[in-house]
Enzyme design. Structure first.
Site, PDB file in Angstrom:
ATOM      1  CG  ASP A  42      -2.335   0.643   0.955  1.00 15.97           C
ATOM      2  OD1 ASP A  42      -2.305   1.613   0.651  1.00 15.97           O
ATOM      3  OD2 ASP A  42      -3.205  -0.205   0.914  1.00 15.97           O
ATOM      4  CG  HIS A  81      -5.258   3.593   0.419  1.00 12.94           C
ATOM      5  ND1 HIS A  81      -4.931   2.314   0.229  1.00 12.94           N
ATOM      6  CD2 HIS A  81      -6.460   3.616  -0.029  1.00 12.94           C
ATOM      7  CE1 HIS A  81      -5.875   1.747  -0.260  1.00 12.94           C
ATOM      8  NE2 HIS A  81      -6.851   2.434  -0.463  1.00 12.94           N
ATOM      9  CB  SER A 120      -9.204   0.135  -0.726  1.00  9.98           C
ATOM     10  OG  SER A 120      -8.434   0.175  -1.974  1.00  9.98           O
TER      11      SER A 120
END
Length: 771
Positions: free
Chosen positions: A138, A214, A547
């Site tokens: 990520d 994220h 996600s």
């Protein structure tokens, strides 16, 4: 044993030297790009001590090479001109060449919603996954968060071989017994972004530290520790925890703020993570365009194949291009592909009109509210100017919007950014209206002015109200957090949908997991919206997307692997799929958020993850590397193409295998669209008993209208000596009577039942022409 370098290779080397000398002598207009080379590792001449010596002597200079691959993939990535790459592609040892591509990134309450409970069941029986290592691919990690505390954790598992890589804002002390490793992969990105200056270190950290948020969010969703009094600006208050709270995290930063993730870096992370000793890889990354790439050209498919072959479970996101059909990505059958659903929590905000009507929306706005005061409503889109309807930068006339609540259409620019445009133009609030493509699907946003999102029908009602009422006014009532919402789960409108665009005989997505309005840890580098102008700091943020669903399954896999160390990645996936729920908390078939109608296996795969049942599935559908090779043979790949994926040379069976016979926990009967009359497809499946030794299972079949599903034998008897049994499923469809839904499919199921376990497989029947 390798043979000495043959004359033709020495000739090739001299020709290549000549080519490079000419290239250096004569400036060319051919720009350099990054290419990934898959090399037959068994072809290395014995005169070279290592593959690196071979590559730099016979293929290209050491200065051109970015990454070497030698675990899940053999070869290298290098920055070359198109001409050089094409020339090297003709080398007899080069199996494939592909240009580096950029990909995109696609929880206080969600663990309970999956059936996890303290001090009982899967959490307590696996010590919350403490012996399992999850590799998260990520944007890196913010290590100081409470979610990554190593308080009361035991020693790092001895199988761990990784490192804590240092860099800007990140040193060895940032790793601990929880965050046991961290690395970053930037060479492909820097090469791919060479024309725009590489990594922007004013907004990024050249280290594993997360500048985007994220990666911190997904890592803590999968394996965050207990964090009490967690919330985002008061929303979703409670105890934040990941699905596997004691599992260890290894962060692999392959994506960079505002600039995506490059294939060459992703492949390097796969190679490294498997060498490091991870058990599970969580990858919330995909093409981002809803288009699936052939497996032999897809480094995520290639890297994950090598990882799965070594026993590593891979959880991947299904993409956010729903509700369009055939929008699911990451469809390789060795991947577990995860779509997104809602949980039983919401953040309602009502639009109250001056005629007394209330329209339902959602919002995470936490600033000073409108206190019931009514403001004039305006819709800039009535002018017919698209940019104004979308509230794009510099599109709004301040005289039109000053002091008003502005209706903005969703699309083309970030949702929260539209509110900033309204605010700059003098608007006091915003209502973000879905179009037909988003339907009624809503996600909460931490807006920077009083604002909420409404579905397409409410948006149309608002626009009609303004058109017929020159004195239209409204206010927005923010109602905070509510739990116990029914129905839930609902399939998220954005979640990638089937059928599988590469091989519709393999149903994808595999299942769904919580992916809407998920609270998890956040970076300090940006505010909760991720926008540069958002200077707020928050320990947690609420995000939506596949996600967010993917790391729920990563954490689930960690718990299952801890409980069943001998299970293969396919067995773990099977346990999740065959126990997944298709009913919501009103005990009705899950609905589709985009339409409000009942959803199907194209939307949710096998159903919503139910970890309480997955721990003891009764039977599993297992697969090994040879099964996947037979699948690749069945879809028509030749031995050389398959070796691009599999690492090792392969030989396809003389009799071509059937795609339908891949031992998958779901079945998809695909008939040609030109088929008429009665057609039959058969599926051979084998189940392994992982429950009580002496068990008898009986088949329960649900056939759709116009089709008939049969199974032989209809009873499976297991004993101490009989642990595996095979059966044949026949799907017969009469095209004159078969009733297909709007997606062009009909849906049934096969369930094996022993009085305690229900082992359910969805069966899809469709008329579709495979390219």
């Amino acid at each position: 044993m390798s043979s000495p370098s043959p004359p033709n290779k020495l000739l090739f080397l001299s020709l290549l030297s000549l080519l490079f000398s000419q290239t250096l002598a004569e400036p060319t207009q051919d720009p350099t790009k990054t290419f990934i080379f898959r090399v037959d590792r068994f072809s290395k001449p014995s005169i070279f001590p290592t593959h690196y010596h071979w590559y730099t002597s016979e293929f290209t200079s050491s200065s051109s090479i970015l990454h070497l691959y030698d675990t899940v993939f053999h070869g290298f990535s290098a920055r070359l001109t198109q001409t050089e790459a094409e020339y090297l592609s003709k080398h007899p040892s080069v199996l494939a060449v592909f240009e580096d591509r950029k990909r995109q990134l696609h929880t206080t309450r969600s663990p309970q919603f999956l059936g996890l409970r303290n001090q009982q069941g899967l959490w307590s029986e696996t010590d919350y996954g403490s012996d399992i290592i999850i590799g998260v691919f990520d944007t890196g990690i913010w290590p100081e968060r409470r979610s990554f505390s190593d308080l009361n954790l035991g020693p790092i598992p001895s199988k761990w071989k990784g490192i804590c890589e240092t860099g800007k804002g990140f040193d060895a002390s940032n790793c601990n017994r929880k965050l046991i490793g961290a690395r970053f992969f930037s060479k492909g990105h820097e090469s791919g972004a060479a024309g725009v200056g590489g990594i922007n270190e004013t907004v990024e950290f050249l280290s594993p530290r997360d500048a985007d948020g994220h990666g911190t969010h997904t890592a803590s969703t999968a394996a965050g520790r207990y964090a009490f009094q967690a919330n985002m600006s008061g929303y979703a208050a409670g105890i934040a925890k990941g699905v596997a709270p004691k599992a260890r995290i290894a962060a692999y930063k392959v994506c960079w703020k505002n600039s995506g993730c490059y294939d060459s870096d992703i492949l390097a992370a796969f190679d490294t993570a498997v060498s490091d000793g991870v058990d599970v890889i969580s990858i919330s990354i995909g093409g981002g365009d809803g288009i699936s790439t052939p497996y032999y050209l897809d480094p995520i498919a290639i890297g994950s194949y090598g990882a799965v072959a070594k026993g590593v479970f891979i959880s991947s996101s299904a993409g956010n291009d729903g509700p369009n059909e055939m929008s699911v990505t990451n469809v390789a059958p060795w991947l577990t592909t995860v779509g997104a659903g809602t949980i039983d929590r919401n953040f309602p905000a009502d639009v109250v009109l001056n005629d007394g009507r209330k329209l339902s929306g959602v919002s995470l706005y936490a600033g000073e509210n409108l206190k019931g005061k009514m403001y004039p409503l305006v819709y800039p889109g009535k002018s017919g100017v698209l940019s104004a309807s979308l509230c794009m930068e510099n599109s709004l006339d301040p005289e039109m919007v000053k002091g008003k609540i502005v209706i903005c259409d969703r699309g083309s620019s970030p949702r929260v950014a539209k509110g900033l445009v309204v605010k700059k133009a003098g608007g006091v609030g915003m209502i973000l209206a879905n179009g037909a493509s988003n339907g009624e699907g809503l996600v909460g946003d931490a807006h920077l002015l009083p604002a909420c999102a409404v579905g397409a029908s409410e948006g149309d009602a608002l626009k009609a109200f303004i058109a017929s009422n020159a004195a239209a006014t409204a206010t927005i009532d923010f109602r905070g957090t509510i739990v116990g919402v029914k129905p839930a789960p609902i399939v998220a409108s954005f979640s990638g949908r089937g059928p599988n665009g590469l091989n519709p005989e393999v149903l994808k997505p595999d299942l769904i997991a919580p992916g809407v309005n998920i609270l998890a840890a956040w970076t300090d580098a940006v505010g909760p919206t991720g926008l540069d102008l958002d200077t707020r700091k928050t320990e947690f943020s609420i995000l939506s997307g596949t996600s967010m669903a993917c790391p729920h399954v990563s954490g689930a896999a960690a718990l299952l692997k801890s409980a069943h160390p001998d299970w293969s990645p396919a067995a773990i996936r099977s346990a999740m799929m065959t126990t997944a729920a298709i009913l919501d908390n009103k005990m009705q078939l899950m609905t589709d958020e985009s339409t409000g109608k009942s959803s199907t296996a194209y939307d949710y795969g096998s159903g919503n993850l139910n970890l309480d049942l997955a721990m003891d599935p009764g039977l599993v559908y297992d697969l090994n590397a040879n099964d996947y090779i037979n699948f690749l043979c069945a879809i028509g790949y030749n031995a050389r193409t398959i070796q691009v994926i599999t690492h090792n040379p392969v030989t396809c069976p003389i009799k071509k295998p059937l795609v339908e016979n891949l031992n998958y926990p779901s079945m998809s009967a695909v008939f040609s669209s030109t088929s008429t009359g009665v057609w039959t497809k058969t599926f051979i499946r084998t189940v392994t008993n992982v429950g009580p030794l002496n068990a008898v299972y009986r088949a329960k079949i649900e056939s759709p209208k116009g089709a008939n599903i049969n199974v032989k034998p209809g009873k499976l008897v297991f004993s101490e000596k009989v642990r595996k049994m095979s059966f044949v499923v026949s799907v017969t469809a009469d095209t004159r009577n078969l009733v297909l839904d709007e997606s062009g499919a009909a849906f049934g199921s096969l369930s094996w039942m022993d009085g305690k376990h229900v082992v359910r497989s969805p069966i899809v029947i469709t008329q579709l022409d495979i390219l």
